[in-house]
Motif scaffolding. Structure first.
Motif, mmCIF file in Angstrom:
data_model
loop_
_atom_site.group_PDB
_atom_site.id
_atom_site.type_symbol
_atom_site.label_atom_id
_atom_site.label_comp_id
_atom_site.label_asym_id
_atom_site.label_seq_id
_atom_site.Cartn_x
_atom_site.Cartn_y
_atom_site.Cartn_z
ATOM 1 N N ASN A 308 23.210 33.091 55.988
ATOM 2 C CA ASN A 308 22.409 33.820 56.975
ATOM 3 C C ASN A 308 23.254 34.526 58.023
ATOM 4 O OD1 ASN A 308 23.309 31.626 58.462
ATOM 5 N ND2 ASN A 308 21.333 30.570 58.402
ATOM 6 N N ALA A 309 24.569 34.262 58.059
ATOM 7 C CA ALA A 309 25.449 34.956 58.989
ATOM 8 C C ALA A 309 26.029 36.236 58.394
ATOM 9 C CB ALA A 309 26.590 34.039 59.432
ATOM 10 N N LEU A 310 25.752 36.504 57.123
ATOM 11 C CA LEU A 310 26.330 37.652 56.435
ATOM 12 C C LEU A 310 25.389 38.849 56.498
ATOM 13 C CD1 LEU A 310 27.691 35.825 53.262
ATOM 14 C CD2 LEU A 310 29.022 36.606 55.229
ATOM 15 N N VAL A 311 25.988 40.026 56.579
ATOM 16 C CA VAL A 311 25.268 41.290 56.517
ATOM 17 C C VAL A 311 25.763 42.037 55.290
ATOM 18 C CG1 VAL A 311 24.765 43.468 57.674
ATOM 19 C CG2 VAL A 311 25.026 41.378 59.022
ATOM 20 N N ARG A 312 24.867 42.339 54.361
ATOM 21 C CA ARG A 312 25.231 43.000 53.103
ATOM 22 C C ARG A 312 25.033 44.509 53.230
ATOM 23 N NH1 ARG A 312 27.323 38.691 49.923
ATOM 24 N NH2 ARG A 312 26.007 36.853 50.291
ATOM 25 N N GLU A 313 26.050 45.234 52.820
ATOM 26 C CA GLU A 313 25.975 46.694 52.751
ATOM 27 C C GLU A 313 26.609 47.122 51.433
ATOM 28 O OE1 GLU A 313 27.716 48.520 56.140
ATOM 29 O OE2 GLU A 313 26.353 47.573 57.593
ATOM 30 N N GLY A 314 25.762 47.244 50.432
ATOM 31 C CA GLY A 314 26.276 47.553 49.099
ATOM 32 C C GLY A 314 27.052 46.368 48.543
ATOM 33 N N TYR A 318 29.730 41.752 55.720
ATOM 34 C CA TYR A 318 30.232 41.793 57.100
ATOM 35 C C TYR A 318 29.672 40.607 57.878
ATOM 36 C CZ TYR A 318 31.379 46.658 55.956
ATOM 37 O OH TYR A 318 31.875 47.796 55.356
ATOM 38 N N VAL A 319 30.354 40.275 58.947
ATOM 39 C CA VAL A 319 29.877 39.302 59.913
ATOM 40 C C VAL A 319 30.058 39.892 61.306
ATOM 41 C CG1 VAL A 319 30.356 37.287 58.466
ATOM 42 C CG2 VAL A 319 32.125 38.148 60.020
ATOM 43 N N TRP A 320 29.325 39.355 62.274
ATOM 44 C CA TRP A 320 29.464 39.757 63.665
ATOM 45 C C TRP A 320 30.242 38.653 64.385
ATOM 46 C CZ3 TRP A 320 28.350 44.466 65.622
ATOM 47 C CH2 TRP A 320 27.550 45.302 64.854
ATOM 48 N N VAL A 332 34.362 40.887 55.611
ATOM 49 C CA VAL A 332 34.850 39.599 55.128
ATOM 50 C C VAL A 332 34.817 39.594 53.605
ATOM 51 C CG1 VAL A 332 32.550 38.576 55.300
ATOM 52 C CG2 VAL A 332 34.549 37.106 55.280
ATOM 53 N N LYS A 333 35.831 38.961 53.025
ATOM 54 C CA LYS A 333 35.889 38.798 51.572
ATOM 55 C C LYS A 333 35.408 37.393 51.234
ATOM 56 C CE LYS A 333 39.721 42.024 50.866
ATOM 57 N NZ LYS A 333 41.096 42.194 50.341
ATOM 58 N N LEU A 334 34.488 37.317 50.282
ATOM 59 C CA LEU A 334 33.867 36.052 49.927
ATOM 60 C C LEU A 334 34.373 35.542 48.591
ATOM 61 C CD1 LEU A 334 30.164 36.818 50.913
ATOM 62 C CD2 LEU A 334 31.927 35.710 52.294
ATOM 63 N N GLY A 335 34.434 34.215 48.497
ATOM 64 C CA GLY A 335 34.792 33.560 47.245
ATOM 65 C C GLY A 335 33.559 32.965 46.583
ATOM 66 N N ALA A 336 33.733 31.800 45.983
ATOM 67 C CA ALA A 336 32.628 31.149 45.285
ATOM 68 C C ALA A 336 31.620 30.583 46.283
ATOM 69 C CB ALA A 336 33.158 30.039 44.385
ATOM 70 N N HIS A 359 22.436 34.531 63.018
ATOM 71 C CA HIS A 359 21.346 35.369 62.523
ATOM 72 C C HIS A 359 21.453 36.765 63.128
ATOM 73 C CE1 HIS A 359 19.408 31.783 60.897
ATOM 74 N NE2 HIS A 359 19.683 31.184 62.045
ATOM 75 N N PRO A 360 22.356 37.615 62.640
ATOM 76 C CA PRO A 360 22.493 38.967 63.193
ATOM 77 C C PRO A 360 21.312 39.848 62.798
ATOM 78 C CG PRO A 360 23.920 38.692 61.291
ATOM 79 C CD PRO A 360 23.330 37.347 61.568
ATOM 80 N N ASN A 361 21.076 40.888 63.614
ATOM 81 C CA ASN A 361 20.020 41.850 63.311
ATOM 82 C C ASN A 361 20.594 43.255 63.290
ATOM 83 O OD1 ASN A 361 20.050 42.829 66.122
ATOM 84 N ND2 ASN A 361 19.058 40.859 66.592
ATOM 85 N N ILE A 362 19.762 44.228 63.014
ATOM 86 C CA ILE A 362 20.224 45.605 62.817
ATOM 87 C C ILE A 362 20.439 46.348 64.130
ATOM 88 C CG2 ILE A 362 19.121 45.760 60.561
ATOM 89 C CD1 ILE A 362 16.835 47.266 61.882
ATOM 90 N N THR A 363 20.056 45.760 65.260
ATOM 91 C CA THR A 363 20.187 46.454 66.546
ATOM 92 C C THR A 363 21.525 46.200 67.220
ATOM 93 O OG1 THR A 363 19.153 44.606 67.726
ATOM 94 C CG2 THR A 363 17.691 46.328 66.859
ATOM 95 N N LEU A 364 22.374 45.410 66.630
ATOM 96 C CA LEU A 364 23.661 45.093 67.255
ATOM 97 C C LEU A 364 24.592 46.301 67.200
ATOM 98 C CD1 LEU A 364 24.227 41.510 65.785
ATOM 99 C CD2 LEU A 364 23.261 42.137 68.006
ATOM 100 N N GLN A 365 25.482 46.385 68.205
ATOM 101 C CA GLN A 365 26.444 47.473 68.292
ATOM 102 C C GLN A 365 27.849 46.913 68.379
ATOM 103 O OE1 GLN A 365 25.449 50.049 71.540
ATOM 104 N NE2 GLN A 365 23.305 50.304 70.904
#
Length: 406
Positions: A308-314, A318-320, A332-336, A359-365
């Motif tokens: 839930n801390a990850l943000v997927r873009e394609g 990413y993490v904040w 961030v690079k993820l493993g298993a 729990h990041p959201n889309i309004t963060l800068q």
């Protein structure tokens, strides 16, 4: 002054006024950009974060082992098929209905078989009478021969007739048992307690020999029938713990133990079948669901991040990250993935001790200020934008233009 010269002077005066108004407009445009930037900066509110919304990255134990995929299947299941050719008269149970051992599920037409049963019963009765008569005759001749009133040959002939009658009676009883067994096969009954998983026929269908009629399974005997790559077969051992997820139960982490490892791999897929028993009372009650997990062959330490801390873009993640009092977006690079904990191994981009938003959201800068507090205040009302300088400059020029035109 001639009319043409007067018009020329008016045109020159208007041109001078327009040139003077254009310069304040350019200056007003620059002021408007500065004002918009100021408004944007004034609207960038500091992000207030509670301590429970922050995850501090650290090393944890990660279950490493072969990946196992397969489906959930019952250990006790029965595919009930037609053992004779007949027409289906009635189906008494529907899919999902509970059944007890011996419950009638399907009835087939037994008209022809009833005639066979009656004929067999009559043959048994007649053979029984013949045997009783032959037995009495033999016993009488045996008594007379003992008293010297009958020959040995007569007694032996009576014994042969008695034995033949006895053989006929045994054969008639066998035919009777076969006919009754055929009649019983027209009644399809539940072999054990369970539920109907698949009804294949309806009343009026013609049931051929071997046709599948109905399926019964025991939902309390579920197990994980999985496949493991043969390349990692050496890591498997009986009794190893398996953590896996089941489709349809996204919030449940199931656990089991390996009960059996097949000794032959599939020739097409090069995978080895593994049977896993559920640990504990919690298990899915639906068969055929897809399941995937990992065998806990070894346990290693690694940096782990929650999903839930990850943000997927394609294909990127990413993490904040909170650096001091600022918020930064970090790739961030993820493993298993550890199925037991629902965490991902961090292969790069972060280090131990980094603080992440849970729990990041889309309004963060990126670069947004962060303030820690235990109580979140109500959101601030947006500030009203300042009036544009360009608008006031243009309004100042309009009276001048109107007076010149007049």
């Amino acid at each position: 002054m001639p009319p043409l010269s007067r018009l020329s002077l008016i045109a020159l005066a208007s041109l001078a006024v327009l040139t003077a108004c254009s310069r304040p407009d350019a200056k007003a445009g620059g002021d408007a950009k500065k004002d918009a930037k100021a408004v944007a900066e004034a609207g960038a509110v500091s992000l207030i974060v509670a301590p429970e919304d922050v995850q501090t990255l650290g090393e944890s134990q990660y279950a490493s082992g072969p990946v196992i995929t397969g489906s959930i299947q019952p250990e006790r299941r029965a595919d009930l098929r037609a053992e004779l050719q007949a027409v289906v008269l009635a189906v008494y149970k529907e899919n999902g209905e509970s059944v007890k051992r011996g419950d009638l599920l399907v009835r087939l037409d037994d008209t022809a078989i009833r005639d066979s049963v009656q004929s067999a019963d009559e043959a048994v009765r007649a053979s029984g009478q013949s045997f009783e008569q032959a037995e009495r005759q033999y016993q009488r001749l045996k008594t007379l021969q003992a008293q010297g009133m009958s020959s040995i040959q007569a007694m032996e002939d009576a014994e042969v007739r008695r034995n033949n009658a006895q053989s006929d009676l045994v054969a008639a009883k066998a035919r009777q048992a076969t006919a009754r067994q055929q009649q019983q096969r027209t009644e399809i009954r539940a072999p054990f307690d369970g539920v109907v998983s698949d009804r294949k026929v309806s009343p009026g269908d013609s049931a051929q020999l071997g046709k599948e009629l109905i399926k019964v399974m025991d939902p309390a005997s579920m197990r994980f029938e999985g496949l493991v790559s043969a390349d990692r077969m050496a890591e498997l051992k009986l009794g190893q713990v398996v953590y896996f997820k089941v489709n349809g139960y996204p919030q449940v982490d199931f656990q089991g133990k390996i009960r059996r490892i097949a000794q032959a791999a599939n020739t097409n897929t090069r995978q080895v079948e593994v049977l896993v028993d559920f640990s504990g009372a919690q298990q899915p009650g639906v068969a055929g669901l897809y399941a995937e997990g990992r065998v806990q062959a070894t346990s290693v330490s690694a940096l782990m991040v929650a999903d839930n801390a990850l943000v997927r873009e394609g294909d990127r993640s990413y993490v904040w990250r909170i650096d001091g009092a600022k918020l930064h977006k970090v790739e961030v690079k993820l493993g298993a993935r550890d199925e037991r904990q629902g965490l991902y191994v961090v292969a790069g981009g972060l280090k131990s001790g980094d603080r992440l938003l849970r729990h990041p959201n889309i309004t963060l800068q990126d670069g947004q200020a962060v303030t820690f507090t235990k109580a979140l205040p109500p959101p601030a009302a947006p500030s009203a934008p300042k009036p544009s300088t360009m608008t006031s400059s243009a309004q100042g020029c309009e009276p001048l233009l109107r007076s010149r035109a007049a």
